[in-house]
Design a protein around this motif. Structure first.
Motif, short mmCIF file in Angstrom:
data_model
loop_
_atom_site.label_atom_id
_atom_site.label_comp_id
_atom_site.label_asym_id
_atom_site.label_seq_id
_atom_site.Cartn_x
_atom_site.Cartn_y
_atom_site.Cartn_z
N VAL A 177 9.99 -32.70 70.95
CA VAL A 177 10.28 -31.33 70.51
C VAL A 177 11.09 -31.46 69.23
N VAL A 178 10.49 -31.11 68.10
CA VAL A 178 11.09 -31.39 66.79
C VAL A 178 11.94 -30.23 66.28
N ALA A 179 11.80 -29.05 66.90
CA ALA A 179 12.58 -27.91 66.42
C ALA A 179 12.43 -26.75 67.39
N ASP A 180 13.24 -25.73 67.14
CA ASP A 180 13.03 -24.46 67.84
C ASP A 180 12.31 -23.52 66.87
N ALA A 181 12.09 -22.28 67.27
CA ALA A 181 11.33 -21.36 66.44
C ALA A 181 12.00 -21.07 65.11
N GLU A 182 13.32 -21.15 65.04
CA GLU A 182 14.04 -20.81 63.82
C GLU A 182 14.00 -21.93 62.78
N HIS A 183 13.84 -23.17 63.22
CA HIS A 183 13.93 -24.30 62.29
C HIS A 183 12.63 -25.07 62.16
N VAL A 184 11.50 -24.45 62.52
CA VAL A 184 10.24 -25.15 62.51
C VAL A 184 9.80 -25.54 61.09
N VAL A 185 10.14 -24.72 60.09
CA VAL A 185 9.74 -25.03 58.71
C VAL A 185 10.39 -26.33 58.24
N ASP A 186 11.68 -26.50 58.54
CA ASP A 186 12.36 -27.74 58.15
C ASP A 186 11.72 -28.94 58.83
N ALA A 187 11.36 -28.79 60.11
CA ALA A 187 10.74 -29.91 60.83
C ALA A 187 9.38 -30.25 60.24
N VAL A 188 8.62 -29.24 59.88
CA VAL A 188 7.30 -29.47 59.28
C VAL A 188 7.44 -30.24 57.98
N THR A 189 8.42 -29.87 57.18
CA THR A 189 8.65 -30.57 55.90
C THR A 189 9.03 -32.02 56.14
N VAL A 196 0.91 -25.57 60.92
CA VAL A 196 1.65 -25.10 62.10
C VAL A 196 0.69 -24.26 62.92
N ILE A 197 0.53 -24.60 64.19
CA ILE A 197 -0.31 -23.81 65.10
C ILE A 197 0.60 -22.99 65.99
N VAL A 198 0.49 -21.67 65.89
CA VAL A 198 1.27 -20.78 66.73
C VAL A 198 0.47 -20.52 68.01
N ALA A 199 0.98 -21.05 69.12
CA ALA A 199 0.27 -20.97 70.39
C ALA A 199 0.74 -19.77 71.19
N VAL A 209 5.87 -13.97 62.80
CA VAL A 209 4.73 -14.68 62.22
C VAL A 209 4.63 -14.40 60.72
N GLN A 210 4.87 -13.15 60.32
CA GLN A 210 4.83 -12.79 58.91
C GLN A 210 5.89 -13.56 58.13
N GLU A 211 7.10 -13.59 58.65
CA GLU A 211 8.19 -14.30 57.96
C GLU A 211 7.94 -15.80 57.93
N LEU A 212 7.32 -16.34 59.00
CA LEU A 212 6.98 -17.76 59.01
C LEU A 212 5.97 -18.06 57.90
N GLY A 213 5.00 -17.16 57.73
CA GLY A 213 4.02 -17.34 56.65
C GLY A 213 4.69 -17.31 55.29
N TRP A 214 5.69 -16.44 55.11
CA TRP A 214 6.40 -16.39 53.84
C TRP A 214 7.12 -17.72 53.56
N LYS A 215 7.73 -18.26 54.60
CA LYS A 215 8.47 -19.52 54.42
C LYS A 215 7.55 -20.69 54.10
#
Length: 456
Positions: A177-189, A196-199, A209-215
């Motif tokens: 588990v590399v991150a929680d929902a708030e820090h997934v962008v940092d983990a992806v980098t 990123v697959i949103v299940a 989801v919209q804000e995740l796309g912006w990030k």
């Protein structure tokens, strides 16, 4: 290269090496010039239909459809241009170049797809993904990715919502588990992931989801959403935005109408042709069955067809004559699951029967059932009455269309599938079948006969 070869071969085959003249109104040109223009137009069409989109490369029939659509567009363009500009194209050139080019492109894509799938099975050319969602949703998506040999993804980590954890067990494999929902962008980098697959649903819903796309906009990372419509095929889903409101329209399955008439016509033509061509094979198999063990050549058994109609299904006899009576003594050795009885080394199977079952030759007489209309070439597995008597409401949907000589069950492992997976595949077919899909299943069935899996 394929288009170039098709144009070159068509020009040489029709006109030889001479510069055959083509008149467009008062302008005189040659077929070599026309071939050059046609080549450029074909490249534009392939690009316009996004046939080289990396997201569809090696992923299935969508790639072939785009190539075919591009060929149709080129054909329509030539017909329209010849009508508007009033020039005639040599029929031999026209009839050779376009079919040869389209067939060559599809064959080349198929060849590359086979190579790419083999490479992906070895762990190469996979998109690195992080799966985000609730633990149960993450498990389901990750399981499906691992179960599909043609999947183009490699899960390098998961991001879960809810209670913090360090890893997640999926089919005996512990994924970090590399991150929680708030820090997934940092983990992806940090992981260098490609997507990123949103299940399933997430906390915050569409706004999250919209804000995740912006990030993710600043990187090349893709955002992939699962619909949750696990039994609905892509062609039944259409996006219809209305004034900025994204609507997803799902077509309901149809169990009558023109498509079913076309399916029946294909069944009659192909089964009738196969019955005529395979007469020598039937005679040889009948002789082998007769000489191998006492009893009739054909085994007749009641099966349940569309709408619960009972019919007599035909097979070459692959077991001893007393097989039905001997079944009761073998029930405690059943290796099947659910309502199915299966034994890999069933003592009732004859020597010839074991060989016929391996290559599904014992099922060839069912072509007569297809011709008569009891069955279809492609459909769910034909069930026994005792199985149907134990069906739940959901499983009864298997009887909405005719059972098939082959189907999703046969090309996905047959007896190696458990009952639940077999039902899932059959229900998926019932609700999403198409003529094109039937042809693909028939093609994959032919390949399975050469390398049988789960046939016993």
């Amino acid at each position: 290269m394929v288009v170039s070869l098709a144009l070159l071969a068509g020009t040489l085959a029709r006109f030889g090496t001479q510069a055959a003249e083509l008149r467009v109104g008062n302008l005189a040109t040659t077929y070599w010039v026309l071939s050059g223009l046609l080549w450029a137009g074909w490249m534009v069409a392939l690009h316009a239909y996004r046939s080289r989109d990396p997201r569809i490369a090696g992923m299935g029939t969508d790639e072939y459809k785009r190539v075919a659509n591009a060929a149709f567009a080129v054909t329509a363009g030539i017909v329209l241009a010849s009508f508007v500009l009033q020039f005639d194209i040599a029929r031999g050139y026209f009839a050779f170049v376009l079919p040869a080019g389209a067939a060559g492109l599809i064959c080349s894509r198929w060849t590359v797809r086979q190579w790419l799938n083999r490479q992906r099975q070895r762990g190469r050319f996979l998109s690195r993904v992080v799966v985000l969602g609730r633990p149960k949703d993450v498990r389901y998506v990750t399981h499906q990715i691992a179960a599909k040999s043609g999947a183009a993804y490699k899960v390098v980590g998961v991001a879960t919502t809810g209670k913090p954890r360090s890893s997640l067990d999926v089919d005996g494999v512990r994924l970090p588990v590399v991150a929680d929902a708030e820090h997934v962008v940092d983990a992806v980098t940090n992981l260098g992931a490609d997507a990123v697959i949103v299940a399933g649903p997430t906390k915050g819903g569409s706004r999250y989801v919209q804000e995740l796309g912006w990030k993710l906009e600043e990187s090349a990372v893709q955002l992939i959403l699962t619909t949750g419509l696990t039994n609905v095929a892509g062609p039944r889903i259409h996006s219809r935005p209305v004034e900025g409101l994204p609507l997803m329209h799902v077509e309901l399955p149809q169990y009558a109408g023109g498509k079913h008439l076309l399916k029946r016509a294909m069944d009659v033509v192909l089964s009738g042709f196969a019955l005529l061509v395979l007469i020598p094979v039937f005679l040889v198999l009948a002789l082998l069955v007769r000489r191998d063990s006492p009893g009739p050549v054909l085994f007749r058994q009641e099966r349940v067809g569309r709408g619960g109609e009972v019919f007599e299904m035909l097979k070459f006899r692959s077991m001893v004559q007393t097989a039905e009576d001997d079944l009761a003594g073998l029930l405690d050795r059943n290796e099947g699951s659910g309502l199915l009885f299966k034994m890999q080394h069933d003592p009732r199977v004859t020597d010839v029967g074991r060989w016929m079952r391996k290559y599904s030759l014992d099922e060839l007489p069912q072509l007569w059932n297809v011709f008569l209309g009891h069955m279809s070439l492609v459909g769910p597995r034909p069930p026994l009455p005792r199985e149907v008597a134990q069906y739940g409401d959901r499983v009864h949907r298997r009887l909405y269309i005719k059972p098939g000589l082959t189907g999703m069950w046969q090309i996905n492992g047959r007896s190696e599938l458990n009952w639940k997976d077999g039902v899932r595949l059959d229900l998926y077919y019932v609700e999403n079948w198409s003529v094109a899909g039937d042809l693909i299943i028939l093609w994959r069935t032919a390949k399975m006969l050469l390398r049988p899996v789960g046939a016993y």
